[in-house]
Design a protein around this motif. Structure first.
Motif, PDB file in Angstrom:
ATOM      1  N   ALA A  76       7.658  33.570  18.868  1.00 24.81           N
ATOM      2  CA  ALA A  76       8.559  32.964  19.848  1.00 24.81           C
ATOM      3  C   ALA A  76       9.999  32.991  19.359  1.00 24.81           C
ATOM      4  CB  ALA A  76       8.126  31.526  20.140  1.00 24.81           C
ATOM      5  N   THR A  77      10.196  32.698  18.073  1.00 28.43           N
ATOM      6  CA  THR A  77      11.542  32.698  17.504  1.00 28.43           C
ATOM      7  C   THR A  77      12.129  34.105  17.496  1.00 28.43           C
ATOM      8  OG1 THR A  77      10.954  30.830  16.078  1.00 28.43           O
ATOM      9  CG2 THR A  77      12.914  32.088  15.484  1.00 28.43           C
ATOM     10  N   GLY A  78      11.355  35.065  17.015  1.00 29.99           N
ATOM     11  CA  GLY A  78      11.843  36.444  16.949  1.00 29.99           C
ATOM     12  C   GLY A  78      12.129  37.025  18.313  1.00 29.99           C
ATOM     13  N   LEU A  79      11.237  36.799  19.272  1.00 34.48           N
ATOM     14  CA  LEU A  79      11.434  37.349  20.610  1.00 34.48           C
ATOM     15  C   LEU A  79      12.597  36.694  21.333  1.00 34.48           C
ATOM     16  CD1 LEU A  79       7.703  37.639  21.736  1.00 34.48           C
ATOM     17  CD2 LEU A  79       9.238  39.517  21.142  1.00 34.48           C
ATOM     18  N   ALA A  80      12.768  35.403  21.137  1.00 32.22           N
ATOM     19  CA  ALA A  80      13.888  34.712  21.782  1.00 32.22           C
ATOM     20  C   ALA A  80      15.218  35.319  21.336  1.00 32.22           C
ATOM     21  CB  ALA A  80      13.845  33.224  21.462  1.00 32.22           C
ATOM     22  N   LYS A  81      15.326  35.648  20.051  1.00 35.19           N
ATOM     23  CA  LYS A  81      16.566  36.220  19.536  1.00 35.19           C
ATOM     24  C   LYS A  81      16.745  37.670  19.973  1.00 35.19           C
ATOM     25  CE  LYS A  81      16.802  33.310  15.384  1.00 35.19           C
ATOM     26  NZ  LYS A  81      16.751  33.314  13.891  1.00 35.19           N
ATOM     27  N   ALA A  82      15.686  38.453  19.882  1.00 33.91           N
ATOM     28  CA  ALA A  82      15.807  39.891  20.145  1.00 33.91           C
ATOM     29  C   ALA A  82      15.809  40.226  21.629  1.00 33.91           C
ATOM     30  CB  ALA A  82      14.677  40.641  19.446  1.00 33.91           C
ATOM     31  N   ALA A  83      15.068  39.458  22.422  1.00 35.03           N
ATOM     32  CA  ALA A  83      14.972  39.753  23.852  1.00 35.03           C
ATOM     33  C   ALA A  83      15.880  38.873  24.694  1.00 35.03           C
ATOM     34  CB  ALA A  83      13.529  39.601  24.326  1.00 35.03           C
ATOM     35  N   GLY A  84      16.422  37.808  24.092  1.00 34.54           N
ATOM     36  CA  GLY A  84      17.300  36.922  24.840  1.00 34.54           C
ATOM     37  C   GLY A  84      16.583  36.170  25.946  1.00 34.54           C
ATOM     38  N   VAL A  85      15.321  35.841  25.710  1.00 34.67           N
ATOM     39  CA  VAL A  85      14.492  35.154  26.703  1.00 34.67           C
ATOM     40  C   VAL A  85      14.017  33.827  26.124  1.00 34.67           C
ATOM     41  CG1 VAL A  85      12.272  35.248  27.905  1.00 34.67           C
ATOM     42  CG2 VAL A  85      13.725  37.266  27.833  1.00 34.67           C
ATOM     43  N   ASP A  86      14.042  32.776  26.937  1.00 37.20           N
ATOM     44  CA  ASP A  86      13.501  31.498  26.499  1.00 37.20           C
ATOM     45  C   ASP A  86      11.994  31.619  26.341  1.00 37.20           C
ATOM     46  OD1 ASP A  86      15.924  30.176  26.424  1.00 37.20           O
ATOM     47  OD2 ASP A  86      15.781  29.461  28.493  1.00 37.20           O
ATOM     48  N   MET A  87      11.492  31.276  25.173  1.00 38.24           N
ATOM     49  CA  MET A  87      10.066  31.353  24.886  1.00 38.24           C
ATOM     50  C   MET A  87       9.526  29.956  24.619  1.00 38.24           C
ATOM     51  SD  MET A  87       9.549  34.716  24.839  1.00 38.24           S
ATOM     52  CE  MET A  87       7.849  34.651  24.240  1.00 38.24           C
ATOM     53  N   SER A  88       8.287  29.739  24.969  1.00 42.53           N
ATOM     54  CA  SER A  88       7.620  28.492  24.620  1.00 42.53           C
ATOM     55  C   SER A  88       6.174  28.788  24.277  1.00 42.53           C
ATOM     56  CB  SER A  88       7.708  27.469  25.759  1.00 42.53           C
ATOM     57  OG  SER A  88       7.128  27.975  26.941  1.00 42.53           O
ATOM     58  N   LEU A  89       5.496  27.796  23.713  1.00 37.80           N
ATOM     59  CA  LEU A  89       4.125  27.953  23.244  1.00 37.80           C
ATOM     60  C   LEU A  89       3.198  27.050  24.035  1.00 37.80           C
ATOM     61  CD1 LEU A  89       5.028  27.751  19.463  1.00 37.80           C
ATOM     62  CD2 LEU A  89       4.211  29.805  20.618  1.00 37.80           C
ATOM     63  N   LYS A  90       2.084  27.597  24.474  1.00 46.61           N
ATOM     64  CA  LYS A  90       1.013  26.801  25.059  1.00 46.61           C
ATOM     65  C   LYS A  90      -0.063  26.674  23.992  1.00 46.61           C
ATOM     66  CE  LYS A  90      -2.415  26.777  28.779  1.00 46.61           C
ATOM     67  NZ  LYS A  90      -2.994  27.563  29.887  1.00 46.61           N
ATOM     68  N   TRP A  91      -0.401  25.429  23.650  1.00 49.80           N
ATOM     69  CA  TRP A  91      -1.359  25.219  22.565  1.00 49.80           C
ATOM     70  C   TRP A  91      -2.688  25.859  22.924  1.00 49.80           C
ATOM     71  CZ3 TRP A  91      -6.141  23.224  21.619  1.00 49.80           C
ATOM     72  CH2 TRP A  91      -6.447  22.954  20.290  1.00 49.80           C
ATOM     73  N   PRO A  92      -3.345  26.565  21.971  1.00 48.37           N
ATOM     74  CA  PRO A  92      -2.839  26.737  20.612  1.00 48.37           C
ATOM     75  C   PRO A  92      -1.993  27.998  20.401  1.00 48.37           C
ATOM     76  CG  PRO A  92      -5.117  27.464  20.720  1.00 48.37           C
ATOM     77  CD  PRO A  92      -4.765  26.945  22.104  1.00 48.37           C
ATOM     78  N   ASN A  93      -2.286  29.083  21.110  1.00 51.98           N
ATOM     79  CA  ASN A  93      -1.698  30.355  20.692  1.00 51.98           C
ATOM     80  C   ASN A  93      -1.270  31.265  21.828  1.00 51.98           C
ATOM     81  OD1 ASN A  93      -2.011  29.939  17.849  1.00 51.98           O
ATOM     82  ND2 ASN A  93      -4.193  30.323  18.096  1.00 51.98           N
ATOM     83  N   ASP A  94      -0.746  30.710  22.908  1.00 52.66           N
ATOM     84  CA  ASP A  94      -0.209  31.529  23.995  1.00 52.66           C
ATOM     85  C   ASP A  94       1.309  31.499  23.976  1.00 52.66           C
ATOM     86  OD1 ASP A  94      -2.722  32.150  24.874  1.00 52.66           O
ATOM     87  OD2 ASP A  94      -2.699  30.804  26.611  1.00 52.66           O
ATOM     88  N   LEU A  95       1.922  32.637  24.274  1.00 47.30           N
ATOM     89  CA  LEU A  95       3.372  32.746  24.383  1.00 47.30           C
ATOM     90  C   LEU A  95       3.744  32.736  25.859  1.00 47.30           C
ATOM     91  CD1 LEU A  95       3.809  35.601  21.774  1.00 47.30           C
ATOM     92  CD2 LEU A  95       4.595  33.260  21.465  1.00 47.30           C
ATOM     93  N   LEU A  96       4.636  31.826  26.244  1.00 52.80           N
ATOM     94  CA  LEU A  96       5.022  31.666  27.642  1.00 52.80           C
ATOM     95  C   LEU A  96       6.477  32.058  27.865  1.00 52.80           C
ATOM     96  CD1 LEU A  96       3.491  28.134  28.431  1.00 52.80           C
ATOM     97  CD2 LEU A  96       2.390  30.374  28.647  1.00 52.80           C
TER      98      LEU A  96
END
Length: 302
Positions: free
Chosen positions: A118-138
């Protein structure tokens, strides 16, 4: 006449060029880094299955990275399948050996991968990322205008753009990531799925995104190991909670065995479990299960 294998030709979709393995190795495989090998295969059933087999056979060193341009039998949580068109996403697995970290703390590794991705993609893609427990990227995908009514006023809806799966193998753990990068609306496998492109990413260059995720994963893994696998001391627990869209929502946990539990998601505990506050006043930690978002700040059901 179109060749019968055109859909699998490396250059059949010029918007989705193949990964440059030489450039990736040059940028990621250095003596002072975690990553020790990097392989790109054209197609495979599952990178997790392949890398886990190598680890069990003693043929994988810590820091091995296996990437597929296409997965035909990618596995998600609860044995769900994960498929996407060739070169439309990032499908890869890494092998890690936490070594002296107490085994009871290894369960944090997939959650760590979620924070890193989520951290890497937010920086590289410029998209707000969040996590759905336990392991989904939203991600947030703009809503399609409703011709019947004005809608609920929200700017987008949560969509799953990636998933993470960890499994023990050999002396360590294989962590697989599947991330939808350039999938178009008509290519989505389900109405709840999304992609970085549909979320308005400023970059869908897969090499840039992959490097960002692997470097972020190296950082978080190093910090966590330096803290002896303590998620609180390393800051991992706080980082996961800060990026978790499941917290502060009413959810239904569909538990192994067929039972379910409804409550307010109030915390991520020291073992990475989701803590639910139920109507009877109890706090119930959930260590495994499928989570359905019922109500929360974004509204709706996901």
């Amino acid at each position: 006449m179109t060749p019968p294998d055109a859909s699998h030709n490396r250059w059949s979709d010029l918007d989705r060029p193949p990964l440059n393995v030489t450039a990736l190795r040059r940028g990621l495989l250095r003596p002072d880094t975690l990553w020790t090998s990097l392989e790109v295969v054209e197609s495979t059933g599952s990178t997790n299955t392949d890398l886990a087999e190598r680890a069990r056979a003693g043929a994988a060193a810590e820091g091995a990275v296996l990437i597929a341009e296409e997965q035909t039998a990618g596995r998600g949580r609860l044995e769900r399948t994960w498929t996407a068109p060739p070169r439309s996403g990032l499908f890869f697995s890494v092998y890690l050996e936490p070594g002296d970290i107490p085994p009871e703390r290894w369960g944090w590794v997939p959650l760590l991968a979620g924070v890193a991705a989520a951290t890497g993609l937010a920086k590289a893609a410029g998209v707000d990322m969040s996590l759905k427990w336990p392991n989904d990227l939203l991600v947030q995908v703009p809503r399609t205008p409703d011709p019947v009514g004005p809608g609920d006023g929200s700017s987008g809806e949560e969509r799953k753009t990636g998933g993470i799966l960890g499994e023990f193998a050999g002396d360590g753990i294989v962590v697989g990531l599947g991330i939808n990068v350039s999938l178009r609306a008509d290519e989505l496998p389900a109405p709840t799925a999304g992609s970085l492109a549909l979320a308005g990413a400023v970059s869908t260059d897969r090499e840039t995104l992959l490097r960002a995720v692997l470097r972020s994963l190296e950082h978080w893994y190093g910090v966590w190991k330096a803290a002896g696998g303590d998620a609180a001391v390393s800051g991992l627990q706080a980082a996961y909670a800060a990026g978790c869209a499941t917290l502060d929502r009413t959810v239904r946990a569909e538990l192994p065995g067929g039972s379910s539990l409804v409550g307010d998601a109030v915390a991520i505990d020291g073992d990475g479990r989701l803590v639910l506050a139920t109507d009877d006043g109890l706090r119930q930690p959930v260590s495994a299960g499928d989570i359905v978002h019922l109500r929360g700040a974004a509204g709706g059901l996901t």
